[in-house]
Design a protein around this motif. Structure first.
Motif, PDB file in Angstrom:
ATOM      1  N   ASN A   1       3.516-106.360   6.158  1.00  0.00           N
ATOM      2  CA  ASN A   1       4.294-106.890   5.036  1.00  0.00           C
ATOM      3  C   ASN A   1       5.692-106.288   4.951  1.00  0.00           C
ATOM      4  O   ASN A   1       5.892-105.113   5.255  1.00  0.00           O
TER       5      ASN A   1
ATOM      6  N   ASP B   1       8.492-113.478  -0.149  1.00  0.00           N
ATOM      7  CA  ASP B   1       7.943-112.279  -0.780  1.00  0.00           C
ATOM      8  C   ASP B   1       6.746-111.822   0.050  1.00  0.00           C
ATOM      9  O   ASP B   1       5.871-112.633   0.388  1.00  0.00           O
ATOM     10  N   ASN B   2       6.711-110.531   0.380  1.00  0.00           N
ATOM     11  CA  ASN B   2       5.607-109.955   1.156  1.00  0.00           C
ATOM     12  C   ASN B   2       5.404-110.659   2.494  1.00  0.00           C
ATOM     13  O   ASN B   2       4.269-110.837   2.950  1.00  0.00           O
TER      14      ASN B   2
ATOM     15  N   GLU C   1       8.771-106.558   1.778  1.00  0.00           N
ATOM     16  CA  GLU C   1       8.848-107.032   0.398  1.00  0.00           C
ATOM     17  C   GLU C   1       9.712-108.278   0.252  1.00  0.00           C
ATOM     18  O   GLU C   1       9.293-109.282  -0.329  1.00  0.00           O
ATOM     19  N   GLN C   2      10.950-108.215   0.742  1.00  0.00           N
ATOM     20  CA  GLN C   2      11.885-109.314   0.546  1.00  0.00           C
ATOM     21  C   GLN C   2      12.550-109.678   1.871  1.00  0.00           C
ATOM     22  O   GLN C   2      12.952-108.798   2.626  1.00  0.00           O
TER      23      GLN C   2
END
Length: 791
Positions: free
Chosen positions: A605, A586-587, A607-608
């Protein structure tokens, strides 16, 4: 300031291949090795018993000969071997005891040997890393390299190249050989997200989480063992163990005085020399040792030479129940920079081309020192307390404009961190547990000068602290494992702009279980979480000095949940570890495939994302003198959504702006899905020859999944041939070793790089997306010859 990628095609040289002379030397060497080896030498029976301090037999102890496991003791503690004549090192290993070694000269049958093992909790050299390492039976995916394996692999190259034959590891070097700046990745996760420690003290600097092995050459000469944990592993100190961890343990001081020396020379005007001495035990309590190492090379790529001088010093006081150890090194390097990759057209014209010239170079030194006190409390508990210092300072110079070359920018870095660790470990027949705490304080000054005029100065401050506890409990055929860490960090920036400070608090638990199916076969499963704050470079968006008011919280901490499922099989002739893993992010602070103005990789970053795969690591003995090794990784790795910001130009090549282009379900950059290392070894008396083939599948240079922006798959074959001359020159026990890298002289090996995508817009508004790959090449066939002496 800008670093221009434009290159000048004039005056380039076509690649020269190694000529007949080197090939003749190689052929003659192999003929000589075969001639000396002759037929198999006679063998003799060697048997004995492994016991504890009370004289009771130790069941399940692994017996290794010259670093290769060949037998396991039964309930009576006995072993029976058939060994070829010559000098042999027999080692007995058991998870509950400290390893014990005996050096033998096999000239006939040797019955009735006795090897006595001391409990793990005794005050010994090995205890210095037990607080952060995983035990032999811990349900953790790991690879352990002992001293003999390290000696076989090492010829003075940096650590990333040495570790390339372990599962899921890739590496590249700015210079094309294992010198200059080299970097490793594990499961596609780059070096700054891998925790590294030396005798339990962190090597990663707290601000950037970076380790530059170029600063302290010949490091593996003072390393006794290496444990590589893949995935989140067990709790450690320093930067988070996000993609994995690499723990180095120093060579223990000998009880008797000894001296050794190494000389080496090879391709690209490479020269290496080192000398070491140990006093042995003085007055039944003290011992001191030291090593000095020098190296230089021109590097494979043009203007990529390095020169190193490193001093290692350690000392120890040993009491009945306590020890006081001092371990240190001080390194100095001078390096011509080669951090810019090169486009394919240029590489076809001149594979050794380096866009940076000879005036773009650096000069750095790094100092490390640790004082560690160990105290045994009763028979089962050990307390450890240490204080350490790790500092680096120097400068690097780059042209402001690579074409005009009007201003040479002088960047300076002066940083250090001081820290302390305390831990307590206890062990019983069924249970072992460790609790520990760690704190360090970092300061790093960054400056820029042009013609002795200071342009800027800024300072980063960072404090980190963590507490952790881990426990293993044996319940019949099951081993239960638990681990938890609470970690806090705070970063503050002081420069022309007031950016304030930011802090983070993380709690990371891990649990696992191992099931013992038989004395030789076991399987394990674990799940763990790790969290990691962004680096200074991430928070400043690649700037060395903040020119805009960056939000230090804009880049979110990254998190991974790691699932591991594996099996271990250990028999006299076969050692096998196989594992399945799934790392769910995550991130994730992922690489963008771009460089900052000073050549550092940029990240942001996503997200997934995930890394999922299968790993295998085996060693199979085929008869007395032959062994086969294999470490392989098959994986699938994806980022759910990625937005690439692409430069836009008009038809006159004027920059207009940039456009975001989204991509979905794309592979992360520089993460090959296939890695295979296949080796074969032949080791009769006094001779050792090994061939290792390495296949690395293709990987992408950015996160867009564009097939035109890929590093191609490549295959490499390396040779090691060693001849022990001690049979004829027993006074100095010399050994001569030949290392040949890229034996087949394979071209177009590009283990790393980056890309540049751009859009050209016509007057009518039509747009064309294009891109250029840039590669870091590996060297063509090259060799190193080393001569080792031991007194």
């Amino acid at each position: 300031m800008s670093v221009t990628r434009a290159v000048d095609l004039r005056g380039r040289r076509r690649r020269g291949r190694l000529g007949v002379t080197v090939m003749s030397v190689l052929v003659c060497w192999l003929i000589a090795v075969a001639a000396i080896a002759g037929v198999n030498p006679p063998s003799f029976s060697v048997n004995g018993t492994v016991t504890d301090r009370t004289g009771a037999p130790v069941e399940g102890a692994e017996i290794a000969v010259d670093g290769v496991a060949v037998a396991v003791t039964g309930s009576d503690g006995k072993f029976d071997l058939d060994l070829a004549a010559g000098r042999r090192v027999i080692e007995a290993r058991h998870p509950a005891f400290r390893p014990a070694r005996q050096e033998l000269t096999v000239e006939g049958a040797l019955p009735g040997l006795r090897i006595e093992l001391s409990p793990t909790m005794s005050v010994s050299e090995s205890i210095t890393v037990t607080a952060i390492r995983a035990g032999e039976e811990s349900p953790v995916t790991k690879t352990n390299l002992g001293r003999r394996q390290i000696e076989d692999l090492s010829y003075g190259q940096d650590v990333p190249e040495l570790l390339q034959y372990t599962p899921s590891v890739t590496w590249y070097s700015d210079s094309g050989i294992g010198a200059n700046y080299s970097y490793l990745s594990m499961r596609g996760i780059q070096q700054t997200r891998i925790n590294m420690t030396f005798d339990g003290a962190p090597l990663n600097d707290p601000a950037e989480h970076a380790v530059y092995f170029n600063n302290f050459h010949d490091f593996t000469s003072v390393v006794d063992s290496i444990q590589i944990q893949r995935g989140v592993g067990t709790s450690t100190v320093g930067s988070p163990s996000f993609g994995g961890s690499v723990n180095f343990a120093s060579v223990p001081l000998s009880q008797s005085s000894q001296a050794e020396a190494r000389l080496g020379f090879g391709s690209y005007d490479t020269l290496r020399a080192s000398a070491a001495y140990q006093t042995g035990t003085i007055a039944d309590a003290f011992a001191v040792g030291g090593r000095v190492s020098y190296a230089r090379t021109d590097g494979y790529r043009e203007n990529s030479g390095t020169e190193h001088l490193t001093l290692f010093l350690n000392g120890e006081w040993r009491g009945q129940k306590s020890t006081l150890r001092f371990v240190s090194f001080s390194g100095d390097e001078k390096t011509q920079l080669a951090f810019l990759a090169v486009d394919p057209d240029t590489l076809r014209e001149n594979p050794r081309y380096n866009p940076l010239d000879e005036q773009e170079r650096d000069d750095f030194g790094q100092d490390f020192a640790q004082l560690q006190y160990t105290r045994a409390v009763g028979d089962d508990t050990v307390l450890i307390a240490s204080i350490y210092y790790n500092g680096a300072a120097g400068w690097f110079r780059l042209w402001d404009d690579a074409v005009a070359k009007d201003d040479l920018l002088d960047f300076g870095i002066d940083q250090y961190f001081i820290g302390s660790t305390v831990s307590a470990s206890t062990s019983t027949d069924r249970m072992s547990a460790t609790v520990g705490a760690h704190y360090n304080d970092f300061r790093g000054d960054h400056t820029l000068h042009v013609d002795d005029l200071r342009i800027y100065r800024n300072t980063g401050f960072k404090k980190t602290a963590n507490v952790f506890g881990k426990i293993e409990y044996r319940l019949g055929e099951w081993l239960l494992f638990g681990d938890a860490q609470l970690r806090w960090a705070e970063f503050e920036y002081d420069g022309d702009l007031d950016l304030g400070s930011v802090d983070w608090t993380f709690f990371d638990p891990k649990v696992g279980v191992r099931r013992f199916v038989s004395p030789r076969l076991s399987c394990y499963a674990s799940i763990g979480r790790a969290q990691r704050e962004p680096t200074r470079l991430d928070m400043l968006a690649g700037e060395d000095n903040a020119t805009v008011p960056h939000d230090l919280e804009a880049v979110q901490p990254e998190e991974v949940v790691d699932f591991e499922l594996g099996v271990n099989y250990n028999a006299p002739k076969l050692a096998l570890q196989a594992s399945l893993y799934a790392m769910e992010f995550d991130n994730e602070v992922a690489l963008t495939g771009e460089l900052s103005d000073i050549g550092l990789p940029l990240r942001r970053n996503v997200e997934q994302s995930f890394r999922r795969g299968f790993e295998i690591d085996l060693r199979w003995l085929l008869g007395r003198n032959w062994a086969v090794t294999n470490s392989s990784t098959l994986s699938r790795n994806r980022i759910s959504e990625w937005t690439q910001y692409v430069d836009v130009f008009d038809e006159q090549w004027n920059w207009i702006g940039s456009e975001p282009i989204p991509s979905y379900d794309v592979p992360p950059l520089l993460t090959p899905e296939v890695i295979i290392n296949q080796g074969v070894e032949w080791a009769p008396e006094n001779v050792s020859v090994s061939l290792t083939g390495r296949y690395v599948g293709s990987s992408y240079l950015d996160n867009t999944g564009d097939d035109d922006l890929r590093a191609p798959a490549y295959f490499n074959l390396d040779l090691r041939a060693s001849l022990d001359l001690g049979r004829w020159l027993s006074a100095a026990l010399p050994t001569v070793t030949l290392y040949v890298t890229n034996l087949l002289d394979t071209a177009d090996q590009y283990p790393g790089g980056y890309s540049w995508q751009f859009i050209t817009r016509s007057e009518s508004g039509g747009e064309t997306l294009d891109g250029i790959p840039y590669y870091y090449p590996l060297a063509n066939r090259n060799f190193i010859v080393t001569l080792d002496f031991s007194l």
